[in-house]
Design a protein around this motif. Structure first.
Motif, PDB file in Angstrom:
ATOM      1  N   THR A   5       0.823  -1.216   0.000  1.00 50.35           N
ATOM      2  CA  THR A   5       0.000   0.000   0.000  1.00 50.35           C
ATOM      3  C   THR A   5       0.853   1.261   0.000  1.00 50.35           C
ATOM      4  N   ILE A   6       1.996   1.228   0.703  1.00 52.05           N
ATOM      5  CA  ILE A   6       2.897   2.388   0.663  1.00 52.05           C
ATOM      6  C   ILE A   6       3.420   2.606  -0.751  1.00 52.05           C
ATOM      7  N   SER A   7       3.837   1.523  -1.404  1.00 50.94           N
ATOM      8  CA  SER A   7       4.376   1.659  -2.760  1.00 50.94           C
ATOM      9  C   SER A   7       3.308   2.151  -3.724  1.00 50.94           C
ATOM     10  N   TYR A   8       2.066   1.724  -3.561  1.00 50.71           N
ATOM     11  CA  TYR A   8       1.005   2.176  -4.456  1.00 50.71           C
ATOM     12  C   TYR A   8       0.803   3.678  -4.348  1.00 50.71           C
ATOM     13  N   ALA A   9       0.755   4.168  -3.104  1.00 53.74           N
ATOM     14  CA  ALA A   9       0.561   5.600  -2.901  1.00 53.74           C
ATOM     15  C   ALA A   9       1.695   6.403  -3.537  1.00 53.74           C
ATOM     16  N   LEU A  10       2.928   5.929  -3.365  1.00 57.33           N
ATOM     17  CA  LEU A  10       4.071   6.669  -3.898  1.00 57.33           C
ATOM     18  C   LEU A  10       4.147   6.575  -5.423  1.00 57.33           C
ATOM     19  N   MET A  11       3.766   5.444  -6.002  1.00 55.11           N
ATOM     20  CA  MET A  11       3.775   5.338  -7.467  1.00 55.11           C
ATOM     21  C   MET A  11       2.688   6.205  -8.084  1.00 55.11           C
ATOM     22  N   ALA A  12       1.504   6.233  -7.465  1.00 52.85           N
ATOM     23  CA  ALA A  12       0.442   7.102  -7.966  1.00 52.85           C
ATOM     24  C   ALA A  12       0.853   8.561  -7.846  1.00 52.85           C
ATOM     25  N   LEU A  13       1.481   8.909  -6.728  1.00 51.32           N
ATOM     26  CA  LEU A  13       1.970  10.277  -6.542  1.00 51.32           C
ATOM     27  C   LEU A  13       3.017  10.636  -7.592  1.00 51.32           C
ATOM     28  N   SER A  14       3.843   9.672  -7.960  1.00 47.14           N
ATOM     29  CA  SER A  14       4.865   9.910  -8.984  1.00 47.14           C
ATOM     30  C   SER A  14       4.218  10.285 -10.313  1.00 47.14           C
ATOM     31  N   HIS A  15       3.146   9.608 -10.656  1.00 49.00           N
ATOM     32  CA  HIS A  15       2.428   9.934 -11.894  1.00 49.00           C
ATOM     33  C   HIS A  15       1.893  11.363 -11.840  1.00 49.00           C
ATOM     34  N   ILE A  16       1.315  11.727 -10.714  1.00 51.28           N
ATOM     35  CA  ILE A  16       0.758  13.077 -10.558  1.00 51.28           C
ATOM     36  C   ILE A  16       1.853  14.128 -10.693  1.00 51.28           C
ATOM     37  N   VAL A  17       2.979  13.909 -10.009  1.00 53.14           N
ATOM     38  CA  VAL A  17       4.072  14.877 -10.022  1.00 53.14           C
ATOM     39  C   VAL A  17       4.647  15.035 -11.417  1.00 53.14           C
ATOM     40  N   SER A  26      -6.096   4.916   1.982  1.00 55.49           N
ATOM     41  CA  SER A  26      -7.167   4.304   2.772  1.00 55.49           C
ATOM     42  C   SER A  26      -6.847   2.848   3.090  1.00 55.49           C
ATOM     43  N   ALA A  27      -6.296   2.129   2.108  1.00 52.68           N
ATOM     44  CA  ALA A  27      -5.929   0.730   2.333  1.00 52.68           C
ATOM     45  C   ALA A  27      -4.776   0.622   3.323  1.00 52.68           C
ATOM     46  N   LEU A  28      -3.849   1.583   3.284  1.00 54.35           N
ATOM     47  CA  LEU A  28      -2.738   1.591   4.233  1.00 54.35           C
ATOM     48  C   LEU A  28      -3.256   1.697   5.666  1.00 54.35           C
ATOM     49  N   VAL A  29      -4.177   2.603   5.903  1.00 49.36           N
ATOM     50  CA  VAL A  29      -4.754   2.763   7.240  1.00 49.36           C
ATOM     51  C   VAL A  29      -5.519   1.498   7.636  1.00 49.36           C
TER      52      VAL A  29
END
Length: 492
Positions: free
Chosen positions: A393-405, A435-438
Motif C-alpha cells: 500500500t505504501i508503494s502504491y501511494a508513492l507510485m500514484a503520486l509519482s504519476h501526478i508529479v 485508505s488501504a494503508l490505514v
C-alpha cells in the motif's frame, strides 16, 4: 532558454554523484545486464496474472469475517478501482521509463532519491515477504493432499526455494514460460470451479453471516457495519495484489513501450473477471459463513463437510498450481527490484551482479535465503502476508503520486502511452491506497508495526550510508540527471 549549442556540461544528479571508482570502471554495467528481448506481451500478461492467481484460491475469504458479503464486495470493488487506476498510471510511466527499477525508477524520477528509496523498499518488503508466506501455504497444501507422504515444514519450504530459484537461474525466458504454463492451469481450474459451483448457487447463501447489531450501519448485507467495509480492504486487495510488478520486467521485454501497457491492461481485465466469478461462485454455492475461515474456500464451497468429489480434488490440486505460479513470479519480481536498487547503489552493489545467463544470481539467492529463514523460523504465513500488504500500500501511494508529479512538473515529456483520465485517475489510486494503508492497522497492528520497524532500519542505512554512494551511470539515475539538466537549461 539556452540553446542546444550551450557549452556547459549538464549537471549530475543533485542527490548524490557516483563514487569515483564506479565512474572509472567501464565494465560496471556490463557485469550487471539482463537478457533483453526475452518476454513479449503474452509472457508479460502471464506474469501479471501469475503474481496474483493464488489469491483467488485462498486468503480473500477472510475478508468475509471482517465485512460480511456486502462489506467484502464493496471493498473488492473499491480495491479493483484502485488497481485499475494504478495500472493505467503505471502503463504510462513504464512507457516513459522502461527499466528494471519499475516503481522505484518512477518514484526516483518524480520524487528524488528519497522517494525512490522509500518506494523501492516498500516493494521489496512485499516481494520478499509474500513468497515466504506462500511457501508455507504450499507446504499446507502438500500435506493436505498427502503428496509423497510429506508434511508441512522446512524441507518443503526449502524444496520450493531451491527448485524454483534454480529455474530462474537457468534463464528468464525459461522461467517466464514455466510461469505461463502453471498460471494457465490455475486459471482454467478457476473457470471449471465456477461452472461447478454456480450449479449450486443461491442468493440466500450470500448474506448468512449473523448481524452485529451494535455495529454502525449493520444489516444482513453489512453484518459488521460500515467499518467492516474498510476492514475488508486488505482482503479485497488479494484478488489483485502483485499485478503492479509487471513493469519490473521492462528491461527484459520485447518493445516495452508497446508491450508493457498492453500486458498491464489485459492482466487487470483477466484478474477482474476471475475475482468476480470466484467471489460469487464460492459464497453463493455454500454460504459466506461456511467459507469465511476456510484455508481452502473453493474446496469447501464445492463439498462442504462432505466427502471429496472429483471436482473438489481437481480444484485442490489446481490451488497448489496457483500457489506455485504466484510463488515463482514473486521471486522474479523481488530479484528484479533488488537488482535495480543495487545497481544504482541504494543497496550493496554486489547484489546486482549477473551470471553468464544474465540472471541476477545474488538477487535471487539472498532474498530466497531470507524468505526460507522466515518461513522455517515463524511458520506464520498470514502475518507475513499482512506485512507484505502494508509494504504494497505504501508503494502504491508513492507510485500514484509519482504519476501526478510528473504530469504536473513535466507536461511536455514524451508519453508514448497516456493514462486515460490523466491526473484524476492517479489521484483516485493515491487516495484509495492511503485508505488501504490505514486499513492494515485495523486488521493486524503487529504486522503494520513490524513493517514500520523494517522501514526505519532501511531508511537509517540509506540516510547514513548509501545515499552518498549512488551510481550515476545506472539507468534510473541517468534519466533523473538528464531531466534535471533539461530543467536547468529551461531555467536559464
Amino acid at each position: 532558454m539556452a540553446d542546444s549549442t550551450d557549452s556547459r556540461t549538464p549537471p549530475p544528479p543533485t542527490a548524490a554523484p557516483a563514487s569515483p571508482d564506479t565512474d572509472a570502471d567501464a565494465g560496471y554495467l556490463q557485469r550487471r545486464t539482463l537478457r533483453r528481448g526475452s518476454a513479449g506481451w503474452l509472457l508479460l500478461t502471464g506474469l501479471g496474472v501469475a503474481y496474483v492467481v493464488s489469491g483467488d484460491f485462498s486468503g480473500w475469504n477472510i475478508g468475509l469475517a471482517e465485512g460480511g458479503f456486502g462489506g467484502l464486495a464493496i471493498a473488492t470493488l473499491l480495491m479493483g478501482v484502485m488497481y485499475a487506476c494504478l495500472v493505467f498510471s503505471l502503463a504510462e510511466l513504464s512507457a516513459i521509463l522502461p527499466t528494471a527499477g519499475g516503481g522505484y525508477g518512477f518514484a526516483r524520477r518524480a520524487l528524488g532519491t528519497w522517494g525512490g528509496f522509500l518506494t523501492g523498499t516498500a516493494i521489496l518488503i512485499e516481494y520478499i515477504l509474500a513468497p515466504a508466506a506462500i511457501s508455507i501455504f504450499i507446504g499446507q497444501y502438500v500435506e493436505s493432499l498427502n503428496l509423497f507422504g510429506l508434511t508441512a515444514g522446512w524441507p518443503v519450504y526449502l524444496a520450493c526455494f531451491v527448485i524454483f530459484i534454480g529455474i530462474h537461474l537457468w534463464g528468464v525466458g525459461e522461467a517466464l514460460r514455466f510461469s505461463l504454463i502453471v498460471t494457465a492451469i490455475a486459471v482454467a481450474a478457476l473457470l471449471i470451479f465456477a461452472v461447478g459451483a454456480f450449479t449450486e448457487f443461491s442468493a440466500d447463501n450470500l448474506n448468512d453471516i449473523p448481524v452485529d447489531k451494535e455495529a454502525l450501519g449493520a444489516n444482513s448485507w453489512l453484518p459488521f457495519g460500515l467499518l467492516g467495509i474498510w476492514a475488508a480492504f486488505p482482503f479485497g486487495m488479494w484478488f489483485f495484489l502483485g499485478v503492479e510488478g509487471v513493469p519490473l520486467a521492462a528491461e527484459e521485454a520485447k518493445d516495452p513501450v508497446r508491450s508493457m501497457p498492453r500486458a498491464l491492461a489485459i492482466s487487470m481485465a483477466v484478474l477482474a473477471l476471475l475475482a468476480l466469478i470466484t467471489f460469487f461462485a464460492a459464497t453463493g454455492a455454500r454460504g459466506s459463513a461456511a467459507v469465511q475461515d476456510a484455508g481452502n474456500p473453493l474446496v469447501v464451497a464445492l463439498q462442504g463437510d462432505g466427502d471429496p468429489t472429483p471436482l473438489s480434488r481437481f480444484v485442490n490440486y489446481a490451488g497448489l498450481a496457483g500457489l506455485v505460479a504466484s510463488f515463482f513470479s514473486l521471486i522474479y519480481a523481488g530479484s528484479r527490484q533488488l537488482f535495480a536498487l543495487s545497481r544504482a547503489g541504494y543497496l550493496p552493489r554486489f547484489l546486482s551482479l549477473t551470471s553468464r545467463r544474465k540472471a541476477p544470481y545474488l538477487g535471487l539467492l539472498i532474498p530466497g535465503a531470507i524468505g526460507f529463514a522466515l518461513a522455517a523460523g515463524t511458520g506464520d504465513g498470514a502475518r507475513m502476508l499482512n506485512i507484505a500488504v502494508f509494504g504494497a500500500t505504501i508503494s502504491y501511494a508513492l507510485m500514484a503520486l509519482s504519476h501526478i508529479v510528473l504530469r504536473r512538473r513535466e507536461p511536455a515529456l514524451h508519453r508514448p502511452y497516456r493514462t486515460p483520465g490523466g491526473i484524476l485517475t492517479s489521484s483516485v489510486a493515491f487516495a484509495l491506497a492511503l485508505s488501504a494503508l490505514v486499513a492494515t492497522f485495523l486488521v493486524d497492528k503487529d504486522a503494520a508495526f513490524i513493517a514500520l520497524g523494517v522501514y526505519v532500519v532501511a531508511l537509517a542505512y540509506f540516510a547514513f550510508y548509501s545515499r552518498h554512494r549512488l551510481v550515476a551511470a545506472a539507468p534510473e539515475e541517468e534519466f533523473a540527471a538528464l531531466a534535471e539538466a533539461e530543467a536547468e537549461l529551461e531555467r536559464d
